[in-house]
Design a protein around this motif. Structure first.
Motif, PDB file in Angstrom:
ATOM      1  N   ASP A   1      26.646 -19.826 -26.823  1.00  0.00           N
ATOM      2  CA  ASP A   1      25.235 -19.886 -27.197  1.00  0.00           C
ATOM      3  C   ASP A   1      24.286 -19.166 -26.280  1.00  0.00           C
ATOM      4  O   ASP A   1      23.486 -18.429 -26.651  1.00  0.00           O
ATOM      5  CB  ASP A   1      24.798 -21.264 -27.640  1.00  0.00           C
ATOM      6  CG  ASP A   1      23.640 -21.196 -28.352  1.00  0.00           C
ATOM      7  OD1 ASP A   1      23.221 -20.511 -29.327  1.00  0.00           O
ATOM      8  OD2 ASP A   1      22.748 -22.276 -28.308  1.00  0.00           O
ATOM      9  N   VAL A   2      24.339 -19.818 -25.032  1.00  0.00           N
ATOM     10  CA  VAL A   2      23.044 -19.119 -24.253  1.00  0.00           C
ATOM     11  C   VAL A   2      23.893 -18.593 -23.002  1.00  0.00           C
ATOM     12  O   VAL A   2      23.197 -17.786 -22.098  1.00  0.00           O
ATOM     13  CB  VAL A   2      22.130 -20.221 -23.820  1.00  0.00           C
ATOM     14  CG1 VAL A   2      21.283 -20.340 -24.958  1.00  0.00           C
ATOM     15  CG2 VAL A   2      22.772 -21.728 -23.329  1.00  0.00           C
ATOM     16  N   GLY A   3      24.899 -19.115 -22.473  1.00  0.00           N
ATOM     17  CA  GLY A   3      25.763 -18.470 -21.507  1.00  0.00           C
ATOM     18  C   GLY A   3      26.003 -16.984 -21.575  1.00  0.00           C
ATOM     19  O   GLY A   3      26.039 -16.174 -20.535  1.00  0.00           O
ATOM     20  N   ILE A   4      25.978 -16.536 -22.743  1.00  0.00           N
ATOM     21  CA  ILE A   4      26.138 -15.066 -23.073  1.00  0.00           C
ATOM     22  C   ILE A   4      25.067 -14.256 -22.543  1.00  0.00           C
ATOM     23  O   ILE A   4      25.350 -13.192 -22.230  1.00  0.00           O
ATOM     24  CB  ILE A   4      26.391 -15.161 -24.825  1.00  0.00           C
ATOM     25  CG1 ILE A   4      26.849 -13.308 -25.172  1.00  0.00           C
ATOM     26  CG2 ILE A   4      25.050 -15.412 -25.600  1.00  0.00           C
ATOM     27  CD1 ILE A   4      27.009 -13.270 -26.669  1.00  0.00           C
ATOM     28  N   TYR A   5      23.741 -14.779 -22.488  1.00  0.00           N
ATOM     29  CA  TYR A   5      22.687 -14.219 -21.710  1.00  0.00           C
ATOM     30  C   TYR A   5      22.913 -14.026 -20.296  1.00  0.00           C
ATOM     31  O   TYR A   5      22.416 -13.144 -19.768  1.00  0.00           O
ATOM     32  CB  TYR A   5      21.423 -15.055 -21.935  1.00  0.00           C
ATOM     33  CG  TYR A   5      20.760 -14.936 -23.527  1.00  0.00           C
ATOM     34  CD1 TYR A   5      20.122 -13.601 -23.810  1.00  0.00           C
ATOM     35  CD2 TYR A   5      21.022 -16.104 -24.228  1.00  0.00           C
ATOM     36  CE1 TYR A   5      19.754 -13.786 -25.355  1.00  0.00           C
ATOM     37  CE2 TYR A   5      20.729 -15.814 -25.783  1.00  0.00           C
ATOM     38  CZ  TYR A   5      20.161 -14.877 -25.932  1.00  0.00           C
ATOM     39  OH  TYR A   5      19.441 -14.720 -27.180  1.00  0.00           O
ATOM     40  N   CYS A   6      23.743 -14.801 -19.585  1.00  0.00           N
ATOM     41  CA  CYS A   6      24.190 -14.460 -18.124  1.00  0.00           C
ATOM     42  C   CYS A   6      24.997 -13.416 -18.213  1.00  0.00           C
ATOM     43  O   CYS A   6      24.853 -12.616 -17.200  1.00  0.00           O
ATOM     44  CB  CYS A   6      24.654 -15.837 -17.627  1.00  0.00           C
ATOM     45  SG  CYS A   6      23.527 -17.273 -17.777  1.00  0.00           S
TER      46      CYS A   6
END
Ligand code: NAD
Length: 335
Positions: free
Chosen positions: A185-190
């Motif tokens: 969900d949000v780790g993909i942004y890293c």
């Protein structure tokens, strides 16, 4: 067709949840090359509300069963899939079969095989496919790309990327619908941040699941995760994601200085600093820019800078990170 809509491409949003209602629909009031032409929802009350609020004609309102009839609707040029992650594959393929261009939210899908099917379906239909990577159109993040790729502070020796939320609910906690936990969900942004700042691809990953504070809530998914992405030229990117801690950082340390964003991935309020001082860029509507760029790509017959292939590469890396987490070993990524 009224003047406002003349020469604009029509977008239909599929899934009228938080992101569609809070960000995408309002952004479509600010776009130049596209507008909200239609909606797809399983909830009749939502259809009614949206019809009035956004002036969507009855003939452009669909549900999940009659979705494929969009095929016959010339008002709709682009279908934007804003559903839980596990549904992306099916709806992108159906949108392509309906002969429409497609935007799919991140993460593109759960597996590389699904991504391949989606890319193939759009190619076969001769339609463009892009992923909802709004930060590629955000000036501070674009500056990170320039500083990193042009080696303005020399070669990057260290990177830190962290993205986490303290509160989540609903399908995001369901592995079947989300495909995983905060990494998806949000780790993909890293993963994205490290890729677009360096302009190169990771060679290998290692990962370690964080200790669970709430075993019941996070029964099937990780609550938090730290991982390392080994990049070419000896750079090791240190990353972290969480569903129980607010995190929001993208930082690069070069041979001659550092540059960072914090917060880095928000819809607004992104702030940038370098070892030379603060970045000075305007706050813009990221979703409006992203959708306008896609419409412009279609109108001018050019590729999108955020294509399905980019989404596929992220899914490949996310899966390698999970494999590294589960096996406790270094997983090599074949590029
Ligand atoms: P949400 O839960 O608010 O909305 C999901 C929508 O899907 C709802 O309207 C729901 O009714 C519908 N739906 C249809 N079938 C469903 C099912 N079986 N289970 C649950 N919901 C179902 O979620 P959201 O935050 O709008 O996220 C939707 C997608 O958008 C996700 O892929 C997410 O990763 C992505 N997203 C992207 C960004 C971004 O910044 N690019 C931000 C938020 C969400």
């Amino acid at each position: 067709m009224d003047n406002k809509r003349a020469n604009k491409l029509g977008i239909a949003l599929v899934g009228l949840g938080k992101y569609s209602s809070g960000q995408l629909a309002p952004a479509l009031n600010e776009t130049i090359h596209c507008y909200l032409a239609g909606i797809v929802t399983g909830t009749p009350e939502k259809a009614d509300k949206w019809k009035k609020k956004y002036d969507v004609p009855e003939k452009n309102i669909y549900n999940y069963s009659n979705f494929d009839q969009i095929n016959d609707n010339p008002d709709i040029d682009i279908i934007y899939i804003v559903l839980p992650n596990a549904m992306h594959r099916e709806y992108v393929v159906r949108a392509a079969l309906a002969g429409k261009h497609v935007i799919c939210e991140k993460p593109m899908a759960l597996t590389v095989a699904e991504c391949d099917e989606m890319i193939e379906a759009c190619k076969k239909a001769n339609r463009l496919l892009s992923i909802g990577y709004r930060l590629h159109f955000e000036p501070h993040n674009v500056e990170m790309m320039r500083l990193g790729r042009d080696k303005v502070f020399g070669g990057i020796k260290r990177m830190i990327a962290e993205d986490g939320l303290a509160e989540v609910e609903g399908w995001r906690l369901d592995k079947g619908l989300a495909g995983g936990g905060p990494l998806m969900d949000v780790g993909i942004y890293c993963v994205q941040g490290v890729r677009y700042t360096t302009g190169v691809e990771p060679i290998a990953v290692t990962a370690k699941e964080g200790k669970k504070k709430d075993r019941k809530r996070f029964r099937d998914i990780e609550e938090s995760l730290t991982w390392q992405m080994e990049m070419p030229d000896g750079l090791m990117a240190e990353c972290k994601t969480s569903y129980s801690e607010e995190l929001n950082l993208l930082r690069a340390e070069g041979e001659k200085g550092w540059f960072e964003l914090s917060p880095a991935y928000e819809y607004e309020g992104i702030k940038g600093r370098t070892s030379n001082g603060n970045m000075k860029f305007p706050q813009i509507n990221q979703q409006a820019r992203q959708m306008d760029d896609f419409a412009d790509a279609i109108l001018n017959n050019r590729p999108t800078p955020v294509p399905g292939e980019m989404g596929r590469q992220d899914v490949k890396i996310l899966n390698a990170i999970y494999e590294a987490m589960q096996t406790g070993t270094r997983i090599v990524i074949n590029n």
